[in-house]
Every structure is written in structure tokens, then in C-alpha cells.
Design an enzyme around this catalytic site. Structure first.
Site, mmCIF file in Angstrom:
data_model
loop_
_atom_site.group_PDB
_atom_site.id
_atom_site.type_symbol
_atom_site.label_atom_id
_atom_site.label_comp_id
_atom_site.label_asym_id
_atom_site.label_seq_id
_atom_site.Cartn_x
_atom_site.Cartn_y
_atom_site.Cartn_z
ATOM 1 N N LYS A 1 1.791 15.021 6.590
ATOM 2 C CA LYS A 1 2.965 14.313 7.110
ATOM 3 C C LYS A 1 3.662 13.660 5.928
ATOM 4 O O LYS A 1 3.219 12.650 5.394
ATOM 5 C CB LYS A 1 2.543 13.234 8.121
ATOM 6 C CG LYS A 1 3.714 12.472 8.705
ATOM 7 C CD LYS A 1 3.451 10.977 8.603
ATOM 8 C CE LYS A 1 4.649 10.100 8.769
ATOM 9 N NZ LYS A 1 5.645 10.120 7.697
ATOM 10 N N GLY B 1 0.272 4.970 0.004
ATOM 11 C CA GLY B 1 1.330 4.159 0.604
ATOM 12 C C GLY B 1 1.099 2.682 0.320
ATOM 13 O O GLY B 1 0.407 2.327 -0.636
ATOM 14 N N SER B 2 1.658 1.849 1.177
ATOM 15 C CA SER B 2 1.544 0.407 0.961
ATOM 16 C C SER B 2 0.193 -0.104 1.442
ATOM 17 O O SER B 2 -0.484 0.531 2.252
ATOM 18 C CB SER B 2 2.657 -0.317 1.719
ATOM 19 O OG SER B 2 2.419 -0.191 3.103
ATOM 20 N N VAL C 1 0.125 -0.474 5.325
ATOM 21 C CA VAL C 1 -0.155 0.773 6.063
ATOM 22 C C VAL C 1 -1.608 1.188 5.820
ATOM 23 O O VAL C 1 -2.295 1.668 6.729
ATOM 24 C CB VAL C 1 0.833 1.895 5.663
ATOM 25 C CG1 VAL C 1 0.476 3.207 6.353
ATOM 26 C CG2 VAL C 1 2.259 1.500 6.009
ATOM 27 N N GLY C 2 -2.090 0.953 4.619
ATOM 28 C CA GLY C 2 -3.483 1.284 4.295
ATOM 29 C C GLY C 2 -4.471 0.575 5.202
ATOM 30 O O GLY C 2 -5.474 1.159 5.631
ATOM 31 N N GLU D 1 -4.761 5.058 -1.268
ATOM 32 C CA GLU D 1 -4.179 4.818 -2.597
ATOM 33 C C GLU D 1 -3.006 3.885 -2.375
ATOM 34 O O GLU D 1 -1.971 4.317 -1.881
ATOM 35 C CB GLU D 1 -3.716 6.182 -3.158
ATOM 36 C CG GLU D 1 -3.617 6.228 -4.618
ATOM 37 C CD GLU D 1 -4.920 5.839 -5.243
ATOM 38 O OE1 GLU D 1 -4.953 4.741 -5.793
ATOM 39 O OE2 GLU D 1 -5.884 6.611 -5.151
ATOM 40 N N CYS E 1 3.597 3.211 -7.998
ATOM 41 C CA CYS E 1 2.511 2.239 -7.795
ATOM 42 C C CYS E 1 1.891 1.887 -9.138
ATOM 43 O O CYS E 1 1.222 0.872 -9.272
ATOM 44 C CB CYS E 1 1.494 2.704 -6.772
ATOM 45 S SG CYS E 1 1.058 4.406 -6.871
ATOM 46 N N GLU F 1 3.653 -6.844 -5.140
ATOM 47 C CA GLU F 1 4.274 -5.577 -5.516
ATOM 48 C C GLU F 1 5.702 -5.542 -4.978
ATOM 49 O O GLU F 1 5.928 -5.722 -3.790
ATOM 50 C CB GLU F 1 3.489 -4.394 -4.939
ATOM 51 C CG GLU F 1 4.063 -3.067 -5.381
ATOM 52 C CD GLU F 1 3.264 -1.866 -4.895
ATOM 53 O OE1 GLU F 1 3.003 -1.791 -3.682
ATOM 54 O OE2 GLU F 1 2.901 -1.013 -5.729
#
Ligand code: UN1
Length: 511
Positions: free
Chosen positions: A190, A243-244, A247-248, A265, A299, A400
């Protein structure tokens, strides 16, 4: 290997806009919802890059079903044969490098030199992982008992779900897909909704190389509508997200409930240390590339520069002067040095952090403003921004931002610099500029991060080394090189007893 017949991935509507479908079981199909979404150029939103399927759980279910069936065949194809196909896909990417780089610049904004690099990273990953098809090493060890053979072999995990980011839309997709496929897994990817085209292009290379149906599937759409059902699906045995951290946390929690493998990651707040003895020309060059390359949207971006007091003023003066001169614009123009933010929301976040930095008392030396006149009118552009005299506790030095906002912090020396560098929740990349080998090795040992560069900025990882970080940057997995192999295979230990009698481990001990 048989090539499956494939329908075209894109059809032309009457407005000549390319409409992209999902790719499930070797067919290009529309989403069951009948809904679509637009992919627009962040440098010029009048430019519609394509229309993509806004999928839902039923589409995910169909893709998982296809991947599950394909797995039973694919796992039996010898790994060197699977790897040949990945190699061929990499060769196709070489032929299409320029075309795919241009597509990528159009859909995500970064400059052509960088999108060429992004495609190149997928090619590199193709070659590396193709080689792995003839390795996939496991231990062969002596047994405790006579006439017994012991070894461990790598087996594929099964159906893998992949959720990929927009900042490296082909490279990061390749870090996941290519090792997974070589290891014998089947996949549903996705892509980020801002950059689905580059993932399509990667998968096109696969289909043209002859990947059997169902081995690689694409389902496009939004996180909650596609990503969540993918992570939740009981037949998906591994989930890999870049991702962020927010979301992780969601994906990690979902995966934990059904004991899925899960590779996360996530964010970074990467420090670059500049000591008094550093080559300043090099450090300034590196700090600009690390801070403003990809518009700071990596990142691994160099978002903090920690400079020893002896060279602080000179570094700041020269760095800021250079940052002011960076040419911002459309990445398709070869002279552009920094492209736009990915979307309005990200740009607003960047601008909010400028306000936060100002209110915290950091000194804004350049930038901080949106660019919206003339050539910038239809894009998400912002000036390269530098704060100095930043305190390590400030939010702009802790959080971040994912934009072109660099914080410069003074430090007393190596020990102080390492304490500042490590004093954030993340630990992805890090770097130090020094000519003193003792200090460099001290930093390699003490920086809490998955990557440390000496005399280079925090960006520029190569595909054959482990990629990932400590602390809130992830959950301990690594992509790239051997790291990916660990994630996409399960160990099976095998004992072969050729003694022709019952031997009891730990009990039968010949004296
Ligand atoms: C990322 O920062 O999101 O090391 C990935 C680099 C690139 C990959 C970056 N090869 O900067």
C-alpha cells in the site's frame, strides 16, 4: 519462467488523465468502492499526475487471498530462480531510470538528481537481493551426538503487508518488496497516497520481468481504509511500515495482537556534530545537503547541527549565507536545489515549527516564510530555514519536523555534543566531523543511533548495510542487507539422525 499476461496499468480517460488501477492477482482492477483519488504535483497543483483507486477492506481481502494462493507456488520456486526475476526487474529499471525519475519528481517534488538516486537505490537493492538468492546463508553446526547432522535453513514467512512512505517512494518500496520476493514471500503493498505512481513503476518493472500472478499486489488508498485492514488481516504474517512514530504505534499494536512480525521504521532527529578541528568547508557542504536535501523530508535528515564553540560563529555565518542562496523551485528544473513540501499539511507543519522556534527564543537567521508568488504560486514552497543558538530542550531540537528547518546548537566538546545528540527520543542516523581518529571512534561507540557517519552528513545510506534505528525510531528491526533477510525469513532448525537408533539429546552422553 512463464510470463503472465497483464492488462495495461493505466487507461486514458477522455481528459487524457491516466487512471491507475489496483494490481491484484496479476490483473489491473478497480477498487470495489468505485471511488478514486487524485495525485497532484506539489510544485504545481494544476498538474494532475494521475487518478488512483480509493480502496477499502474488500480490496485488501482480495489481494491477500491472491497472495495466499500464490505463496503455495512461489515458495517452491528455487531461490536463485526467484532472484533472477528480481535481477531482470533491476535491469528494466535501468532502462527506465530517467522516465521513472521524472514521474517521481512530478508526484513528490524532490529534484531530478535525487529522484534519479531514488530509482538507482531500487536498482542497487535489486542487484543486492538477487545475489542473496544464491546465499541466504544459515548455520551448519556439529551435533552433540554421533551420526547426526544439524543445520538451520531460512524459510519464507508467508504473505507480507507493506506500507510505504512518500519521501522515497521507489527506494523504500524496493527495500521491502525485493528481499521479500527473493526469500519466497508474496506481498501486498500500500503506497503512500501522495506517491502511488512510483510504486506502480516499480511493480511494472516486476510484471515486465515476468513475476507470476499474485506474488506482488498493489492496493492504493488511505491509511485507515487500506493500511489498517492490511495489518489486521489474519493471513498476513508480516507487516513492514516506514512512516511516522504515531502511525507506527497503531500498526505495531495491531500486529502484536495476532503475533505478526512487524518492522517499524519511524522518525528521526538526526544530529551532525562539528568539532573545532573539523574541515569546515566539508562540514558546511555536508550540513546543507543533509539539512535541505529532499527539502528536509528524510527520516535521516540532518535536522540538528551541534557545533563546538571554537568554530561556532564561523560555521553559523557561512552556513546561513549558503542556505539563503539555495535555489528553491520545481524539481524538474535541473538548476533547482530544493523542491517543495509534499503537501499543504506538511508545509503548515513546517511553518508552525517556525513559530514554535521563535516563541521558544531560538534565533531565526534565515527563511521561515512560505513562498507563494510567481513561479511558486501553485506549489507548497518554503524558504530554507535556519535557527541558531537553539537549546537542546526546545521543541525544534526535540521533535521531528520533516521539513527544511535546521537547528544549530552550540556545544563545549565531544562529551557535551554526544549528550545533546543522544538527548532525544529518536536514534536513526548521526554524524561527526573531526580529523581526530580517537574522537571519531569515541562517537561511533557512544552515539545512540542505528547509523553513524564520519565526515559526512546523516543521509546517504547504502542498500547493503542494515538501515534502522534505536529508541522511538523503530522496534529493533533493520532493513537493507542482512537486516531484510532476517525479517523476511523464518529459521527452521533441521536435525538429521543417520545413526539408525534412538539418540536422546542432553541425556545420551558418551563418556
Ligand atoms: C529516509 O530517510 O526516509 O540514507 C530514507 C538515505 C537514503 C534513504 C533515506 N538512502 O538518506
Amino acid at each position: 519462467m512463464a510470463t503472465d499476461t497483464l492488462a495495461s496499468p493505466a487507461t486514458l480517460s477522455h481528459t487524457q488523465t491516466r487512471v491507475f488501477k489496483n494490481f491484484i492477482d496479476g490483473e489491473w482492477v478497480e477498487a470495489t468502492t468505485g471511488k478514486t483519488f487524485e495525485n497532484r504535483n506539489p510544485a504545481d497543483t494544476r498538474d494532475l499526475v494521475g487518478i488512483f483507486q480509493r480502496s477499502a477492506k474488500a480490496d485488501v481481502d482480495a489481494a491477500v487471498d491472491a497472495a495466499k494462493r500464490a505463496f503455495e507456488r512461489w515458495r517452491l520456486v528455487p531461490a536463485p530462480r526467484r532472484a533472477e526475476l528480481v535481477f531482470r526487474a533491476a535491469e528494466i529499471l535501468i532502462e527506465r531510470k530517467e522516465e521513472y525519475a521524472r514521474d517521481m519528481t512530478r508526484e513528490m517534488g524532490k529534484v531530478l538528481a535525487e529522484t534519479r538516486g531514488d530509482v538507482q537505490e531500487a536498482i542497487d537493492a535489486g542487484y543486492y537481493n538477487a545475489g542473496e538468492g544464491r546465499r541466504m546463508f544459515g548455520p551448519t553446526v556439529p551435533s552433540e551426538m554421533p551420526n547426526k547432522f544439524a543445520m538451520a535453513v531460512r524459510q519464507p514467512v508467508g504473505v507480507c503487508g507493506m506500507i510505504t512512505p512518500w519521501n522515497f517512494p521507489m527506494a523504500i518500496s524496493s527495500w521491502k518488496l525485493l528481499p521479500a520476493v527473493v526469500c519466497g514471500n508474496t506481498c501486498i503493498i500500500k503506497p503512500a497516497q501522495d506517491t502511488p505512481l512510483s510504486t506502480f513503476n516499480l511493480v511494472r518493472a516486476f510484471t515486465d520481468a515476468g513475476i507470476p500472478k499474485g506474488v506482488v499486489n498493489i492496493v492504493t488508498g488511505f491509511g485507515a481504509e487500506v493500511g489498517t485492514p492490511l495489518a489486521e488481516h489474519p493471513d498476513v504474517r508480516a507487516v513492514s511500515l516506514t512512516g511516522s512514530s504515531d502511525v507506527g504505534r497503531i500498526i505495531g499494536t495491531i500486529a502484536a495482537k495476532s503475533f505478526k512480525r512487524c518492522s517499524l521504521e519511524l522518525g528521526g532527529k538526526n544530529p551532525m556534530i562539528v568539532l573545532d578541528d573539523a574541515n569546515l568547508d566539508l562540514a558546511i557542504e555536508g550540513g546543507l545537503w543533509g539539512g535541505f536535501g529532499t527539502t528536509g523530508q528524510r527520516c535521516t535528515a540532518t535536522s540538528r547541527i551541534i557545533v563546538q564553540k571554537g568554530v561556532y560563529q564561523e560555521f553559523v555565518d557561512r552556513y546561513v549565507e549558503r542556505a539563503k542562496k539555495l535555489k528553491v523551485g520545481n524539481g524538474l528544473d535541473e538548476t533547482t536545489e530544493m523542491g517543495p513540501a509534499i503537501n499543504e499539511k506538511q508545509l503548515q507543519t513546517d511553518l508552525e515549527y517556525v513559530e514554535i522556534g521563535r516563541n521558544e527564543g531560538a534565533k531565526l537567521m534565515c527563511g521561515g516564510n512560505r513562498l507563494d508568488q510567481g513561479e511558486y504560486k501553485y506549489g507548497f514552497f518554503m524558504e530554507p530555514t535556519v535557527f541558531i543558538d537553539v537549546d537542546p530542550k526546545m521543541r525544534i531540537a526535540q521533535e521531528e519536523i520533516f521539513g527544511p528547518v535546521v537547528s544549530i546548537l552550540p556545544c563545549d566538546g565531544l562529551e557535551d555534543a554526544i549528550e545533546i545528540a543522544n538527548g532525544v527520543e529518536y536514534g536513526l542516523s548521526s554524524s561527526i566531523y573531526t580529523k581526530d581518529v580517537n574522537k571519531a571512534f569515541g562517537a561511533i561507540r557512544d552515539l545512540s543511533a542505528g547509523i553513524t557517519y564520519i565526515n559526512a552528513p546523516t543521509i546517504g545510506a547504502e542498500v547493503h548495510l542494515p538501515f534502522g534505528g534505536t529508541k522511538a525510531t523503530g522496534n529493533g528491526h533493520r532493513e537493507g542487507g542482512i537486516g531484510a533477510l532476517e525479517f523476511y525469513t523464518e529459521w527452521k532448525s533441521v536435525y538429521v539422525d543417520y545413526s539408525d537408533k534412538l539418540q536422546k539429546a542432553q541425556i545420551d552422553r558418551a563418556e
